[in-house]
Design a protein around this motif. Structure first.
Motif, short mmCIF file in Angstrom:
data_model
loop_
_atom_site.label_atom_id
_atom_site.label_comp_id
_atom_site.label_asym_id
_atom_site.label_seq_id
_atom_site.Cartn_x
_atom_site.Cartn_y
_atom_site.Cartn_z
N UNK A 18 -29.64 -55.06 15.23
CA UNK A 18 -29.73 -55.52 13.84
C UNK A 18 -28.65 -56.55 13.54
N UNK A 19 -27.46 -56.41 14.15
CA UNK A 19 -26.41 -57.44 13.98
C UNK A 19 -26.90 -58.77 14.54
N UNK A 20 -27.56 -58.73 15.70
CA UNK A 20 -28.09 -59.96 16.31
C UNK A 20 -29.17 -60.56 15.40
N UNK A 21 -30.03 -59.71 14.87
CA UNK A 21 -31.09 -60.17 13.98
C UNK A 21 -30.52 -60.84 12.73
N UNK A 22 -29.53 -60.21 12.10
CA UNK A 22 -28.91 -60.80 10.91
C UNK A 22 -28.22 -62.13 11.23
N UNK A 23 -27.60 -62.20 12.38
CA UNK A 23 -26.94 -63.43 12.80
C UNK A 23 -27.97 -64.56 12.98
N UNK A 24 -29.11 -64.24 13.61
CA UNK A 24 -30.19 -65.22 13.81
C UNK A 24 -30.76 -65.69 12.47
N UNK A 25 -30.95 -64.76 11.55
CA UNK A 25 -31.49 -65.10 10.23
C UNK A 25 -30.52 -66.01 9.48
N UNK A 26 -29.22 -65.69 9.55
CA UNK A 26 -28.21 -66.54 8.90
C UNK A 26 -28.21 -67.95 9.48
N UNK A 27 -28.30 -68.06 10.81
CA UNK A 27 -28.32 -69.38 11.46
C UNK A 27 -29.54 -70.19 11.03
N UNK A 28 -30.67 -69.54 10.93
CA UNK A 28 -31.88 -70.23 10.50
C UNK A 28 -31.79 -70.70 9.05
N UNK A 29 -31.21 -69.86 8.21
CA UNK A 29 -31.05 -70.22 6.79
C UNK A 29 -30.10 -71.41 6.64
N UNK A 30 -29.08 -71.48 7.46
CA UNK A 30 -28.14 -72.61 7.41
C UNK A 30 -28.78 -73.91 7.85
N UNK A 31 -29.72 -73.84 8.80
CA UNK A 31 -30.41 -75.03 9.28
C UNK A 31 -31.33 -75.63 8.23
N UNK A 32 -31.86 -74.78 7.37
CA UNK A 32 -32.81 -75.25 6.34
C UNK A 32 -32.07 -75.93 5.27
#
Length: 152
Positions: free
Chosen positions: A138-152
């Motif tokens: 879940x930490x990895x998932x949250x990190x991936x989601x944060x990275x994607x949100x920053x790219x947008x």
């Protein structure tokens, strides 16, 4: 030495995966030892090309050529090594080829599959009641989601 004198398909049929170049009597001619041999449809009658890669797929096909009573058989592999053959094929097939998928589209697809896999692994950790693995994923998932949100 063998060279291609003429290659004019009888018709061309394209589906989602292949381009089929269908040959008919005297639609294909080769020069062998300064003699013109005409295609005759007694063995293979078509050339099958992958629409994405542009590669000839039926390399084991055999084609027959005739001059008078003399008939010569040539495999697709032999024809491919004949000067001018691939150039003729490319000219015929070019309008029917599909463009390769965009690199950006591939990257998006890979990222989407990675996210689905990560969610699957989280579900599996829950099923196995493995809290340590669940927390880690879940930490990895949250990190991936944060990275994607920053790219947008």
């Amino acid at each position: 030495m063998v060279t291609v004198k003429m290659l004019k398909p009888y018709y061309i049929k394209a589906d989602d995966r292949h381009i089929r170049i269908v040959l008919a009597y005297q639609s294909f001619a080769v020069v062998i030892n300064n003699k013109v041999y005409q295609f005759i449809p007694v063995e293979s009658k078509q050339i099958r090309i992958n629409r994405v890669s542009g590669k000839v797929e039926n390399i084991d096909a055999k084609f027959a050529f005739q001059k008078g009573k003399n008939v010569i058989y040539m495999s697709m592999a032999e024809l491919i090594s004949t000067p001018g053959f691939l150039m003729h094929l490319h000219t015929i097939a070019q309008p029917y080829l599909k463009e390769a998928p965009n690199v950006e589209e591939n990257e998006e697809l890979i990222q989407e599959l990675e996210m689905k896999n990560l969610r699957y692994l989280i579900d599996r950790a829950l099923d196995e009641r493995n809290e340590e693995k669940f927390d880690q994923l879940t930490k990895i998932l949250h990190k991936e989601i944060d990275q994607r949100n920053r790219k947008k």
